[in-house]
Design a protein around this motif. Structure first.
Motif, PDB file in Angstrom:
ATOM      1  N   ALA A  10       0.820  -1.220   0.000  1.00 41.21           N
ATOM      2  CA  ALA A  10       0.000   0.000   0.000  1.00 41.21           C
ATOM      3  C   ALA A  10       0.854   1.269   0.000  1.00 41.21           C
ATOM      4  CB  ALA A  10      -0.935  -0.013   1.204  1.00 41.21           C
ATOM      5  N   ALA A  11       1.918   1.283   0.784  1.00 38.67           N
ATOM      6  CA  ALA A  11       2.761   2.479   0.866  1.00 38.67           C
ATOM      7  C   ALA A  11       3.406   2.778  -0.487  1.00 38.67           C
ATOM      8  CB  ALA A  11       3.827   2.303   1.942  1.00 38.67           C
ATOM      9  N   LEU A  14       0.916   4.084  -3.031  1.00 33.98           N
ATOM     10  CA  LEU A  14       0.624   5.518  -2.919  1.00 33.98           C
ATOM     11  C   LEU A  14       1.749   6.367  -3.506  1.00 33.98           C
ATOM     12  CD1 LEU A  14      -1.030   5.674   0.608  1.00 33.98           C
ATOM     13  CD2 LEU A  14      -2.119   6.123  -1.597  1.00 33.98           C
ATOM     14  N   THR A  15       2.986   5.909  -3.338  1.00 33.47           N
ATOM     15  CA  THR A  15       4.119   6.623  -3.940  1.00 33.47           C
ATOM     16  C   THR A  15       3.996   6.584  -5.462  1.00 33.47           C
ATOM     17  OG1 THR A  15       5.541   6.106  -2.065  1.00 33.47           O
ATOM     18  CG2 THR A  15       6.639   6.692  -4.132  1.00 33.47           C
ATOM     19  N   LEU A  17       1.219   6.230  -7.146  1.00 37.39           N
ATOM     20  CA  LEU A  17       0.098   7.112  -7.489  1.00 37.39           C
ATOM     21  C   LEU A  17       0.573   8.563  -7.557  1.00 37.39           C
ATOM     22  CD1 LEU A  17      -2.899   7.739  -7.974  1.00 37.39           C
ATOM     23  CD2 LEU A  17      -3.177   7.801  -5.469  1.00 37.39           C
ATOM     24  N   ARG A  18       1.389   8.984  -6.583  1.00 42.69           N
ATOM     25  CA  ARG A  18       1.907  10.354  -6.580  1.00 42.69           C
ATOM     26  C   ARG A  18       2.725  10.623  -7.840  1.00 42.69           C
ATOM     27  NH1 ARG A  18       3.631  10.207  -2.040  1.00 42.69           N
ATOM     28  NH2 ARG A  18       5.875  10.119  -2.106  1.00 42.69           N
ATOM     29  N   THR A  53      -0.775  12.054  -0.308  1.00 42.62           N
ATOM     30  CA  THR A  53      -0.260  10.680  -0.419  1.00 42.62           C
ATOM     31  C   THR A  53       1.136  10.566   0.188  1.00 42.62           C
ATOM     32  OG1 THR A  53       0.743  10.913  -2.631  1.00 42.62           O
ATOM     33  CG2 THR A  53      -1.592  10.211  -2.537  1.00 42.62           C
ATOM     34  N   ASP A  54       1.886  11.677   0.177  1.00 44.43           N
ATOM     35  CA  ASP A  54       3.225  11.654   0.780  1.00 44.43           C
ATOM     36  C   ASP A  54       3.136  11.442   2.286  1.00 44.43           C
ATOM     37  OD1 ASP A  54       5.992  11.860   1.101  1.00 44.43           O
ATOM     38  OD2 ASP A  54       5.891  14.032   1.341  1.00 44.43           O
ATOM     39  N   VAL A  56       0.554  10.042   3.881  1.00 46.35           N
ATOM     40  CA  VAL A  56      -0.082   8.753   4.154  1.00 46.35           C
ATOM     41  C   VAL A  56       0.850   7.585   3.855  1.00 46.35           C
ATOM     42  CG1 VAL A  56      -2.042   7.270   3.569  1.00 46.35           C
ATOM     43  CG2 VAL A  56      -2.375   9.735   3.794  1.00 46.35           C
ATOM     44  N   ASP A  57       1.605   7.649   2.745  1.00 46.53           N
ATOM     45  CA  ASP A  57       2.462   6.501   2.418  1.00 46.53           C
ATOM     46  C   ASP A  57       3.537   6.278   3.466  1.00 46.53           C
ATOM     47  OD1 ASP A  57       4.438   8.398   1.741  1.00 46.53           O
ATOM     48  OD2 ASP A  57       4.603   7.756  -0.333  1.00 46.53           O
ATOM     49  N   ASP A  75      10.071   7.370  -2.947  1.00 49.70           N
ATOM     50  CA  ASP A  75       9.328   8.408  -2.233  1.00 49.70           C
ATOM     51  C   ASP A  75       9.938   9.797  -2.422  1.00 49.70           C
ATOM     52  OD1 ASP A  75       7.142   9.120  -0.255  1.00 49.70           O
ATOM     53  OD2 ASP A  75       8.922   9.811   0.816  1.00 49.70           O
TER      54      ASP A  75
END
Length: 186
Positions: A10-11, A14-15, A17-18, A53-54, A56-57, A75
């Motif tokens: 998941a982490a 999200l990275t 996705l960013r 997202t930064d 949250v990840d 990241d």
């Protein structure tokens, strides 16, 4: 036995996705020409979602033990890509002086290089000042992107000035940390 953390988690999702949102964000800014309120609003919201997202990840990675080498590299790249694109576009459309973009990007790229320079000696973790720097940069960029009324738009340069000041000060702090890490033990 140490459990292996899967790269697909998941982490890291999200990275990714960013990273994927960076060209979507940039495209929205270009389509807006920084003059169409609807597209500016869309660009601003995309920037805010990508910025969140930064937060949250990193929280997910630490909280659930999902820290990976890929995430440690991807990241900061995603962060620099998002912030860099925003600053470059704001300067391109004459909303932000080029020197501000140059100072912030030079610091960001310099600190990234510094971290790689000392990686065999230790890790330069994000400091509280670095987190304040990030928050101020995000707030300032958001302020510039949102189609503010003139009375509120004048606040943006003050937020950006604070962001630049903290960016420079924390940059010197990171350099001092790197020098201490590279200094031979006595």
């Amino acid at each position: 036995m140490v459990a292996r953390v899967p790269v697909l988690n998941a982490a890291n999702g999200l990275t990714l996705l960013r990273l994927l949102l960076v060209p979507v964000f940039a495209g929205s800014v270009v389509v807006s020409g920084m003059s169409h309120a609807g597209w500016r609003t869309a660009a601003c919201l995309i920037f805010v979602v990508a910025s969140v997202t930064d937060l949250v990840d990193g929280w997910i990675a630490r909280r659930f033990g999902l820290v990976t080498s890929v995430g440690k590299v991807a990241d900061p790249i995603a962060d620099k890509a998002l912030t860099g694109a925003a600053l470059l576009l704001l300067s391109w459309y004459d909303r932000l002086p080029w020197w501000v973009t140059a100072v912030i990007l030079a610091r960001e790229l310099g600190i990234t290089a510094l971290r790689f320079w000392v990686i065999r000696h230790g890790v330069i973790a994000a400091s509280r000042g670095g987190k304040v720097k990030t928050a101020l940069q995000i707030l300032a960029i958001t302020w510039y992107l949102w189609p503010m009324p003139a009375a509120l738009a004048v606040v943006g340069p003050w937020i950006m000035a604070a962001a630049v000041l903290v960016t420079v000060v924390t940059g010197f702090d990171y350099v001092a940390q790197a020098v201490r890490l590279r200094r031979p033990a006595r």
